[in-house]
Design a protein around this motif. Sequence first.
Motif, PDB file in Angstrom:
ATOM      1  N   THR A   1     -37.647  -4.648  31.768  1.00 12.86           N
ATOM      2  CA  THR A   1     -39.086  -4.541  32.018  1.00 12.86           C
ATOM      3  C   THR A   1     -39.780  -5.660  31.247  1.00 12.86           C
ATOM      4  OG1 THR A   1     -39.405  -2.976  30.190  1.00 12.86           O
ATOM      5  CG2 THR A   1     -39.021  -2.055  32.380  1.00 12.86           C
ATOM      6  N   ILE A   2     -40.824  -6.223  31.866  1.00 13.70           N
ATOM      7  CA  ILE A   2     -41.528  -7.367  31.276  1.00 13.70           C
ATOM      8  C   ILE A   2     -43.028  -7.128  31.375  1.00 13.70           C
ATOM      9  CG2 ILE A   2     -42.036  -9.833  31.502  1.00 13.70           C
ATOM     10  CD1 ILE A   2     -39.209 -10.180  32.639  1.00 13.70           C
ATOM     11  N   GLU A   3     -43.733  -7.369  30.272  1.00 16.85           N
ATOM     12  CA  GLU A   3     -45.190  -7.367  30.259  1.00 16.85           C
ATOM     13  C   GLU A   3     -45.641  -8.666  29.604  1.00 16.85           C
ATOM     14  OE1 GLU A   3     -47.087  -3.718  28.796  1.00 16.85           O
ATOM     15  OE2 GLU A   3     -45.077  -2.836  28.747  1.00 16.85           O
ATOM     16  N   THR A   4     -46.667  -9.282  30.167  1.00 16.57           N
ATOM     17  CA  THR A   4     -47.227 -10.502  29.570  1.00 16.57           C
ATOM     18  C   THR A   4     -48.700 -10.279  29.265  1.00 16.57           C
ATOM     19  OG1 THR A   4     -47.717 -11.439  31.750  1.00 16.57           O
ATOM     20  CG2 THR A   4     -45.602 -12.026  30.744  1.00 16.57           C
TER      21      THR A   4
ATOM     22  N   PHE B   1     -40.671  -8.058  26.076  1.00 17.82           N
ATOM     23  CA  PHE B   1     -39.455  -8.136  26.881  1.00 17.82           C
ATOM     24  C   PHE B   1     -38.523  -7.016  26.450  1.00 17.82           C
ATOM     25  CE2 PHE B   1     -35.162  -9.518  27.820  1.00 17.82           C
ATOM     26  CZ  PHE B   1     -35.268 -10.029  29.109  1.00 17.82           C
ATOM     27  N   THR B   2     -38.165  -6.158  27.405  1.00 18.43           N
ATOM     28  CA  THR B   2     -37.281  -5.022  27.116  1.00 18.43           C
ATOM     29  C   THR B   2     -36.072  -5.080  28.033  1.00 18.43           C
ATOM     30  OG1 THR B   2     -39.228  -3.691  26.559  1.00 18.43           O
ATOM     31  CG2 THR B   2     -37.139  -2.520  26.876  1.00 18.43           C
TER      32      THR B   2
ATOM     33  N   GLY C   1     -28.058  -4.795  20.640  1.00 17.24           N
ATOM     34  CA  GLY C   1     -27.331  -5.949  21.139  1.00 17.24           C
ATOM     35  C   GLY C   1     -28.219  -6.999  21.780  1.00 17.24           C
ATOM     36  N   SER C   2     -27.884  -8.260  21.535  1.00 12.79           N
ATOM     37  CA  SER C   2     -28.479  -9.404  22.219  1.00 12.79           C
ATOM     38  C   SER C   2     -29.966  -9.568  21.956  1.00 12.79           C
ATOM     39  CB  SER C   2     -28.234  -9.281  23.725  1.00 12.79           C
ATOM     40  OG  SER C   2     -28.459 -10.490  24.386  1.00 12.79           O
ATOM     41  N   SER C   3     -30.404  -9.294  20.738  1.00 11.39           N
ATOM     42  CA  SER C   3     -31.831  -9.449  20.427  1.00 11.39           C
ATOM     43  C   SER C   3     -32.234 -10.919  20.364  1.00 11.39           C
ATOM     44  CB  SER C   3     -32.170  -8.744  19.110  1.00 11.39           C
ATOM     45  OG  SER C   3     -31.402  -9.267  18.040  1.00 11.39           O
ATOM     46  N   SER C   4     -31.320 -11.810  19.995  1.00  7.56           N
ATOM     47  CA  SER C   4     -31.669 -13.233  19.962  1.00  7.56           C
ATOM     48  C   SER C   4     -31.919 -13.763  21.368  1.00  7.56           C
ATOM     49  CB  SER C   4     -30.558 -14.039  19.287  1.00  7.56           C
ATOM     50  OG  SER C   4     -29.352 -13.951  20.007  1.00  7.56           O
ATOM     51  N   MET C   5     -31.156 -13.276  22.346  1.00  6.67           N
ATOM     52  CA  MET C   5     -31.361 -13.713  23.720  1.00  6.67           C
ATOM     53  C   MET C   5     -32.618 -13.084  24.328  1.00  6.67           C
ATOM     54  SD  MET C   5     -29.021 -15.967  24.348  1.00  6.67           S
ATOM     55  CE  MET C   5     -29.493 -16.479  22.685  1.00  6.67           C
ATOM     56  N   ALA C   6     -32.954 -11.876  23.881  1.00  5.32           N
ATOM     57  CA  ALA C   6     -34.240 -11.297  24.281  1.00  5.32           C
ATOM     58  C   ALA C   6     -35.382 -12.142  23.740  1.00  5.32           C
ATOM     59  CB  ALA C   6     -34.347  -9.865  23.773  1.00  5.32           C
ATOM     60  N   SER C   7     -35.189 -12.711  22.556  1.00  2.00           N
ATOM     61  CA  SER C   7     -36.205 -13.587  21.967  1.00  2.00           C
ATOM     62  C   SER C   7     -36.378 -14.852  22.799  1.00  2.00           C
ATOM     63  CB  SER C   7     -35.819 -13.955  20.533  1.00  2.00           C
ATOM     64  OG  SER C   7     -35.719 -12.801  19.723  1.00  2.00           O
ATOM     65  N   VAL C   8     -35.290 -15.378  23.335  1.00  2.00           N
ATOM     66  CA  VAL C   8     -35.366 -16.565  24.188  1.00  2.00           C
ATOM     67  C   VAL C   8     -36.187 -16.266  25.437  1.00  2.00           C
ATOM     68  CG1 VAL C   8     -34.038 -18.158  25.626  1.00  2.00           C
ATOM     69  CG2 VAL C   8     -33.213 -17.557  23.343  1.00  2.00           C
TER      70      VAL C   8
ATOM     71  N   THR D   1     -32.925  -2.844  23.860  1.00  2.00           N
ATOM     72  CA  THR D   1     -33.330  -3.994  23.047  1.00  2.00           C
ATOM     73  C   THR D   1     -34.712  -4.439  23.500  1.00  2.00           C
ATOM     74  OG1 THR D   1     -31.063  -4.745  22.675  1.00  2.00           O
ATOM     75  CG2 THR D   1     -32.801  -6.374  22.430  1.00  2.00           C
ATOM     76  N   GLN D   2     -35.626  -4.570  22.533  1.00  2.00           N
ATOM     77  CA  GLN D   2     -37.011  -4.907  22.863  1.00  2.00           C
ATOM     78  C   GLN D   2     -37.541  -5.939  21.880  1.00  2.00           C
ATOM     79  OE1 GLN D   2     -40.440  -2.065  22.179  1.00  2.00           O
ATOM     80  NE2 GLN D   2     -40.412  -2.034  24.414  1.00  2.00           N
ATOM     81  N   ALA D   3     -38.175  -6.968  22.421  1.00  2.00           N
ATOM     82  CA  ALA D   3     -38.749  -8.035  21.596  1.00  2.00           C
ATOM     83  C   ALA D   3     -40.209  -8.250  21.984  1.00  2.00           C
ATOM     84  CB  ALA D   3     -37.967  -9.330  21.771  1.00  2.00           C
ATOM     85  N   LEU D   4     -41.084  -8.226  20.993  1.00  3.17           N
ATOM     86  CA  LEU D   4     -42.480  -8.595  21.183  1.00  3.17           C
ATOM     87  C   LEU D   4     -42.619 -10.033  20.694  1.00  3.17           C
ATOM     88  CD1 LEU D   4     -45.451  -7.901  21.849  1.00  3.17           C
ATOM     89  CD2 LEU D   4     -45.694  -7.175  19.459  1.00  3.17           C
ATOM     90  N   VAL D   5     -42.928 -10.933  21.610  1.00  7.17           N
ATOM     91  CA  VAL D   5     -42.936 -12.357  21.297  1.00  7.17           C
ATOM     92  C   VAL D   5     -44.347 -12.905  21.483  1.00  7.17           C
ATOM     93  CG1 VAL D   5     -41.835 -14.584  21.724  1.00  7.17           C
ATOM     94  CG2 VAL D   5     -40.564 -12.480  22.141  1.00  7.17           C
TER      95      VAL D   5
END
Length: 826
Positions: free
Chosen positions: A332-335, A347-348, A440-447, A352-356
């Motif tokens: 799921t993606i919100e901008t 980005f979820t 898992g894969s939080s660095s790629m979620a950051s990308v 794994t979820q990243a607020l960028v």
Amino acid sequence: MKHEVTVELAGGKRLTFETGRMAKQASGAALVTQGDSVVLATAVASPDPKEGIDFFPLTVDYREYAYAGGRIPGGFIKREGRPSEREILTSRQIDRPIRPLFPEGFRNETQVIALVFSADKENDPDVIGINAASAALALSDIPFGATVGAVRVGQVNGEFVINPSYTDRRDSKINITVVGTKDGIVMIESGSEGVTEDVVVEAIEFGHAEIKKIVAAIDDLASKAGKPKRPVTAPEFDQAYYDALFAKVGDRLKDALDTKTHAKTESYALVKQIKDELAAELKELPEAEQPVAKKKLATYYETLRERIFREQVTKDRIRPDRRAFDEIRPITIETGVLPRTHGSALFTRGETQALVTATLGTNDDSQRLETFEGEQRKRFMLHYNFPPFSVGEVGRMTGVGRREIGHGALAERAISAVLPSEEESPYAIRIVSDILESNGSSSMASVCGASLALMDAGIPLKAAVAGVAMGLVKEGDDYAILTDIAGAEDHYGDMDFKVAGTREGITALQMDIKISGITGQIMREAMEQARRGRLFLLDTMDAALNGPRTEKSKYAPQIRTLQIPTDKIRDLIGPGGKTIRGIIEATQVKIDVDDTGRVNVASSDEEGLKKALAMINDLTAVPEVGKTYLGKVVRLAEFGAFVEIFPGTDGLLHISEISEHRVKDVKDELREGDQVLVKVLGIEGNRIKLSRKALLKEQRAKLGLTEQPGQIDDVAASGEPQENHEHRERPARQEERQPSSNASTITIEGGDDFDDADGDNEGGEEPNFNRADGAPAHAGGGGDRRPSGGGSGGPGGARRRRGRGRGRGPGGPGGRGPGGGSRGPQ
């Protein structure tokens, strides 16, 4: 005794390994030289194991001394402080390949230190440090599984280059650090400009061929000067105990590990519950035996979890969450999720979820770095934060850890390749990725989140970037390549393989391999599977936001770029920065000027931005031939007037170019301080030739009037009383009453410059555009005897004789300007 070996690599680079001269009390020490770059690495291990731990206590430190590059550290404290980000990243590059190679069960505290003693401007000491650390371990008595070597591979003009210089790296399409043993690769760290998977694999294979040479040289040195290795007793495996444990809780544990049925936190709770039940049974044992029994249970329970996972993946071909091997978790993606940030994305992916967030700034916000190449500025930064709540734990919020710095650097490398040039987008950019959930894969979620946040901020990326984490589980000849690995798959797998890139190719790659036997075929298969996953992610991201926003946030600074001549930089800055500070204070903007004359003006206030741009244009404008300017008379001379058309820029309005008639004295037409419209006729070096006569001719032609030059010179001959000519007045023109900016460009249009009553120029009069009272001027004196500079039109002269006046040229009163000294029209 000193021992030394040298190895020559492809391209002529030479590595020299030396031992026996420095740091002789360390367990092992090696001095490694390439060019003029010198690194000393030492390895020391405590004599006894550390009790009460279930991990290998290894510490790696890499330090770059300022004196190595001939510099004194900046700041008030003139010595090295905490490790820089580069030093931390290099420490990780040494740690990651050597840690899996220590024998199982070795619990002695071990420290590897690499110190840069000398650094030239060609050879990066980081790769030298990896080789030095490997040599120090090989020479020491510390048990170490296999010798490793390291190279950096670049590609310049289509050819692979080993350990490219700093200059070559700027021209290189790829920058891959490869570490391996003689049998295979153990670590890869890469950044590139979107090259294909095949190119990356070829570069890795090319680098491994050179690594084998380095490993052979280190082994040769160790055979001459190395110490005997300490004996290590491998822990015995109690197969009967393991079988009993599996029979008792194996089925329950398999169910608990099923993350499709149980969410991550629920799965962890069930796994812990089973272990707690087993531990409770140990209370029936004598109290003296309980500590040993609890430790044994913890060891074998963890082994059971690992074996269940590996057997399910390699034999049963199922993953813990029952996904297909190449399946990516739901996304799921919100901008635009935060109102005041310049760009943001949530980005979820699975759990794994990243607020960028993206923040835009000016050149003043760039990071200043002191490197062996000299001081540099870094205008793009990506910072990664991993708070303890993201994994449901309690922890201290202290400084940034090495893992966070490493993950942020990987994501930064992935995004850097697609950033627009500074000319296209002059912003300094800071990305912050806050991990809110992690499995898992939080660095790629950051990308992925960084790419979306930048587009939400309106930054014109060359392409969107997505990242995916891959895993490998290998048992004998059976193996499984996993896409989008979760936490357990990362922990128990044999390879952690992160790939980021665009649709066209790879921009960043990180690989850590825990086992040997990873063939080129397996690596190519993993690359292809990662490419398919990356394309799926990019499709999903495009559905949410398929390009940069056309407008930036109203809270973001708006930057306008001007290009000024380099010789105008000092005019803009002013003495001691006075001028530029005055503009900043008056308009509340930020101004950055570089040595090429590029000026960036930034402000979130549009009016202040426009005002600052106008002020800069006034200061730095350059005259153009054929253009008209409203200037100010700053000085009068016998041969003409000097007119300031820009601040600090004067041109000569020659006496012959002041009017259509012959002017006897400049003071009859102009005064200091008058504003006058002039046209640039030519530029010769620093000399600017101006004309007012050319504008008058153009104006007369536009109005359709006939030139009557004779009437102006022969006022007295017209038969009309001179007083009518002397005292006829007209209103002052708008541009005379309200002077505008000196830098404005004005073109005379239409007939509005003349009153209707004077449109036929009755009596041969010429309206004076320069006089504040708007009164017409005559070529000669007399009548009211307006003050004059002398000559036949001076005081006391009632008339002047036609054709007898002298023209005044640049040579002074005696010179003859155009038309001077000849008879006027009859």
